[in-house]
Every structure is written in structure tokens, then in C-alpha cells.
Scaffold this active site. Sequence first.
Site, PDB file in Angstrom:
ATOM      1  N   CYS A  79      41.863 -44.758  85.608  1.00  0.00           N
ATOM      2  CA  CYS A  79      41.344 -43.709  84.727  1.00  0.00           C
ATOM      3  C   CYS A  79      42.128 -42.437  85.011  1.00  0.00           C
ATOM      4  CB  CYS A  79      39.868 -43.440  85.013  1.00  0.00           C
ATOM      5  SG  CYS A  79      38.841 -44.892  84.785  1.00  0.00           S
TER       6      CYS A  79
ATOM      7  N   ARG B 164      31.157 -48.253  87.330  1.00  0.00           N
ATOM      8  CA  ARG B 164      32.099 -49.281  87.818  1.00  0.00           C
ATOM      9  C   ARG B 164      32.905 -48.767  88.998  1.00  0.00           C
ATOM     10  NH1 ARG B 164      33.438 -50.448  82.063  1.00  0.00           N
ATOM     11  NH2 ARG B 164      31.628 -51.675  81.419  1.00  0.00           N
TER      12      ARG B 164
ATOM     13  N   ARG C  20      29.337 -60.610  71.485  1.00  0.00           N
ATOM     14  CA  ARG C  20      30.357 -59.626  71.860  1.00  0.00           C
ATOM     15  C   ARG C  20      30.664 -59.705  73.353  1.00  0.00           C
ATOM     16  NH1 ARG C  20      25.507 -58.079  70.563  1.00  0.00           N
ATOM     17  NH2 ARG C  20      24.427 -56.358  71.585  1.00  0.00           N
TER      18      ARG C  20
ATOM     19  N   CYS D   7      30.478 -42.814  88.205  1.00  0.00           N
ATOM     20  CA  CYS D   7      30.935 -44.023  87.504  1.00  0.00           C
ATOM     21  C   CYS D   7      30.135 -45.267  87.891  1.00  0.00           C
ATOM     22  CB  CYS D   7      32.411 -44.247  87.814  1.00  0.00           C
ATOM     23  SG  CYS D   7      33.051 -45.703  86.985  1.00  0.00           S
TER      24      CYS D   7
ATOM     25  N   ASP E 257      23.064 -44.929  85.606  1.00  0.00           N
ATOM     26  CA  ASP E 257      22.828 -46.228  86.261  1.00  0.00           C
ATOM     27  C   ASP E 257      22.635 -46.066  87.765  1.00  0.00           C
ATOM     28  OD1 ASP E 257      23.098 -47.676  83.885  1.00  0.00           O
ATOM     29  OD2 ASP E 257      25.286 -47.652  84.058  1.00  0.00           O
TER      30      ASP E 257
ATOM     31  N   CYS F 220      35.231 -40.233  87.428  1.00  0.00           N
ATOM     32  CA  CYS F 220      33.937 -39.557  87.281  1.00  0.00           C
ATOM     33  C   CYS F 220      33.082 -39.925  88.483  1.00  0.00           C
ATOM     34  CB  CYS F 220      33.254 -40.012  85.996  1.00  0.00           C
ATOM     35  SG  CYS F 220      34.350 -39.982  84.572  1.00  0.00           S
TER      36      CYS F 220
ATOM     37  N   LYS G 130      21.036 -52.980  77.057  1.00  0.00           N
ATOM     38  CA  LYS G 130      20.543 -51.619  76.766  1.00  0.00           C
ATOM     39  C   LYS G 130      19.140 -51.655  76.181  1.00  0.00           C
ATOM     40  CE  LYS G 130      25.214 -50.095  75.807  1.00  0.00           C
ATOM     41  NZ  LYS G 130      25.770 -51.469  75.947  1.00  0.00           N
TER      42      LYS G 130
ATOM     43  N   ASP H  72      20.325 -48.831  80.609  1.00  0.00           N
ATOM     44  CA  ASP H  72      21.013 -50.118  80.735  1.00  0.00           C
ATOM     45  C   ASP H  72      20.278 -50.839  81.864  1.00  0.00           C
ATOM     46  OD1 ASP H  72      22.931 -51.886  79.849  1.00  0.00           O
ATOM     47  OD2 ASP H  72      24.545 -50.410  79.990  1.00  0.00           O
TER      48      ASP H  72
ATOM     49  N   ARG I 240      27.845 -60.943  78.146  1.00  0.00           N
ATOM     50  CA  ARG I 240      26.424 -60.790  78.420  1.00  0.00           C
ATOM     51  C   ARG I 240      25.592 -60.912  77.143  1.00  0.00           C
ATOM     52  NH1 ARG I 240      25.141 -55.312  81.348  1.00  0.00           N
ATOM     53  NH2 ARG I 240      25.403 -54.561  79.251  1.00  0.00           N
ATOM     54  N   TYR I 241      26.153 -60.511  76.020  1.00  0.00           N
ATOM     55  CA  TYR I 241      25.452 -60.585  74.730  1.00  0.00           C
ATOM     56  C   TYR I 241      26.032 -61.761  73.936  1.00  0.00           C
ATOM     57  CZ  TYR I 241      24.051 -55.756  75.787  1.00  0.00           C
ATOM     58  OH  TYR I 241      23.549 -54.622  76.371  1.00  0.00           O
TER      59      TYR I 241
HETATM   60  S1  SF4 Z   1      33.021 -43.414  83.918  1.00  0.00           S
HETATM   61 FE1  SF4 Z   1      34.255 -44.674  85.329  1.00  0.00          FE
HETATM   62  S2  SF4 Z   1      35.433 -46.025  83.975  1.00  0.00           S
HETATM   63 FE2  SF4 Z   1      34.668 -44.331  82.718  1.00  0.00          FE
HETATM   64  S3  SF4 Z   1      36.330 -42.808  82.743  1.00  0.00           S
HETATM   65 FE3  SF4 Z   1      34.905 -42.260  84.379  1.00  0.00          FE
HETATM   66  S4  SF4 Z   1      35.740 -43.241  86.196  1.00  0.00           S
HETATM   67 FE4  SF4 Z   1      36.696 -44.212  84.440  1.00  0.00          FE
END
Ligand code: SF4
Length: 427
Positions: free
Chosen positions: A161, A170, A152, A168, A329, A165, A373, A366, A148-149
Site C-alpha cells: 500500500c 489485513r 463473488r 488495517c 474490525d 493505515c 457484512k 463485518d 466467502r459469498y
Molecule cells: S486499510 Fe490496509 S489494505 Fe487498505 S490501504 Fe490501508 S493499509 Fe492498505
Amino acid sequence: MEPASDSNLSFPLRGTERASQLVLFPVQPQQEKTEETKEVIPPLWRGVSGREWNDWRWQLRHRITTLEQMKEIIELTPEETEGIKHSKGRLALAVTPYFASLMDPINPNCPIRRQAIPRIEEVHLSKNEMVDPLGEDKHSPVPGLVHRYPDRVLLLVTDQCAVYCRYCTRRRLVGSNERSITQGNFEEVLKYLKSHRKVRDVLLSGGDPLLLENERLEEMLSRLRVIPHIELLRIGTRAPVTLPQRITGGLVRMLKKYHPLMISIHFTHPKEITDQVKRACSELADGGMPLGSQTVLLKGVNDKPYIMKKLVQELLKIRVRPYYIYQCDLAMGTEHFRTSVATGIQIMEKLRGHTTGYAVPTYVVDAPGGGGKIPLQPDYVVSRGRGKIVLRNYEGKVFEYSEPNIIEFKKARSAGEEKAVPKKVRA
Ligand code: SF4
């Protein structure tokens, strides 16, 4: 938690008054206290040996993934019970025994619980939410790589993971199949990177790259490191926080072969900084890896200035430089975690000048859809005038700064020598 109103952020312009006081945020008494954490092994695992408990593979094998297991550890609220039931087919439930040991079994507002246990609010979708809030999929020329940049790229090396979380970004990818980027994909990624000579920085993320075995991770790092134009390698991880047992001598010895290698660690709350986490960060720092933190601003978890201040100060003590605070997000089912942007700016107001500059991260949004960002901070400019700018400091005191006056040199015709002729150039 009541977010700050936008009106708190405006203030009257006072022209050129010097050192006058502006009260931007009324001082409110705050509870300058955060819970200290001690790892308490829940009764469920009392018979487990220290050797097993400190083995990261044992921790992964014994993750809590069901309602029944979770009920044995904490007193679930109806919201959590329903949230767990509805998490099937969405973002999976998975919590390491270590991270679960930090949970308050009674208090549902425990920040560790809030992050790791689904709540029924996750099924409530807001019209603004997106499956892919950062537009990563449309910037992915090769599966597993986001470009995207200009200089990088982001490499999504695994979808696993240690703990998922609940906020998250993603969530569309992580925890679904528990599989890593395939060998075939990685060959394609390498081919792409070799032919894009402007790319000088590769961030390995996911999922969590430190959930890969050392051998697999080393294969990736070593093959990236030999590409001549790739100057910098970075790893984004939450393992030092949710699975600190993963930071072993063997891992550090392997990682330090691939310098310059930087590590961004996802921290959320001061309660996460336990003795185990301190040890893990110390080993990484001793291995020469610069450590930075990334923190998502979460309603009811860390959206108070005193919590964020405690977090950034504790991070510096363990040699982790606070790097970013992210506005949450627009991921699906996360509206209950989002604060207003004004709350984030108010937190920055309470950090800048009030604590060590090294402890002050950059607060960013973001941009939804993939704009990158965008940094945000309180407005320190009171007014701009001809040749001067009026600023205020962290205490609200106002100062005038004169812009440069440029002196032009002209040749004096008669004498044939240089003569300074001042000419004010207005900014
Ligand atoms: S935010 Fe998403 S990608 Fe990052 S550790 Fe938590 S679950 Fe995993």
C-alpha cells in the site's frame, strides 16, 4: 471522544399517535466546521521539482519509513515516537510525501496523523482481537483468493500500500514483504474461477491493486475479463487518496477497456479531499468507472456526525457515491480506534433524512470470524400492531402505515358471476 451511550437509542412507544414529536437524540451544539486542506510541501522536499512531486513512482520511492525522517516533518509526541519504535515487526510505517504534506505538524490529533503514524497504543492487545478478524484465511481455497459469498470473490493481488493505515484489518498481510501475488498463484486462481461458474463478480484488493504497474494489472484484468461467467470487475483502492498521482491518463485508458469496472475508494476524513484527489476522481469518473467510497469509523478521526456528513457531501461533489461505513474490525492493536456501535448508529441517524439520500452510505459490521457484512441502522419502527405499523421519520415524527387488506374473490353460486367478498387479511 465520548461515544453515545446505548441508552440514547431507546425511545418510548407511543402507539398510534400521529405526528407527535420524539426526541431521540438531544440536539447538542456541534462544531459545524472541518479543516480545509491545502497541500503544503514540507521543507524536506522544497527543492523537489513539480515533475518529481507529481510522479507516483517518485512518491513511492520517497516514502517516510523511519523515525528520523518523520521527525523532520512533524513534532512527534512521545506516544508517536514510541509507536514508531515498536512498529518494527508489526505493521510497517510508510507514508507518501504527498500524504505527509497534509499532516498538521503541530497537532497530534490531526486526522491524517492519526491514521498514518503508529502510536504506542498499538502494542496494547485486547482479548477480543484477532489476527484474521474476518476469517479470510479459512475461506481461501487458493492462495490469494477469498471465496466467502456465493457469487463473488476477493482477490488479494498485492500486499503493498502507499500508506499503511494503522487500523488495517489485513495488517497480518500488508506491508510485510512488499511482494505481489505470484504468477503461479494467479494461474491457480484463474483455474479455480473458470471451474466455479457461479462466481460473477471479482473484487481486486490487497494491499492496493493500483500499486501494481499498469502492465501487471492489465494482465490480471484482461485474463479475468475473458472468463464468460465473470460479469463484473471491481477494484478496492486507497491510492486516489494517499497517492493521487497514481491516477494517470495511461492508467485510466487501460482500465476503461475492462468495463463494467467499479472502483471502491477508501476515504476516511474530509481533509483528504484535496485538489489532487478531486482531479484523480474526476479522471476515473470521466473514464466511466462508477466510484464508491468505503470509510472505517474511527474514534478521534471521524466519529462525529458533522465530520461524516461533511465527508459524504464532499464525496458526492467529486462523483464518489458513499457506499459503506464500516464498524472498525477486531484487528490486533486497534482497540484505541474502535467506537461503540451506538456511535455508528447515531451517525446514521444524523445522515438519513438530513442530507441527500445518495450521500447516505450503509453502516455495517463485518461479522467477526467471517459472517459477512451485517447492515445496521437506527430503528424507525415504533410499534407493530394488527394490520398496521407505526413508524417514525428522521425528525422523530410518528406515522401510521396500514398494511395491505387483501380482497378475495369468490364465485356467487346462484348468479354464476364473480362477486367480491372482502376479507381482511391481517399482516
Ligand atoms: S486499510 Fe490496509 S489494505 Fe487498505 S490501504 Fe490501508 S493499509 Fe492498505
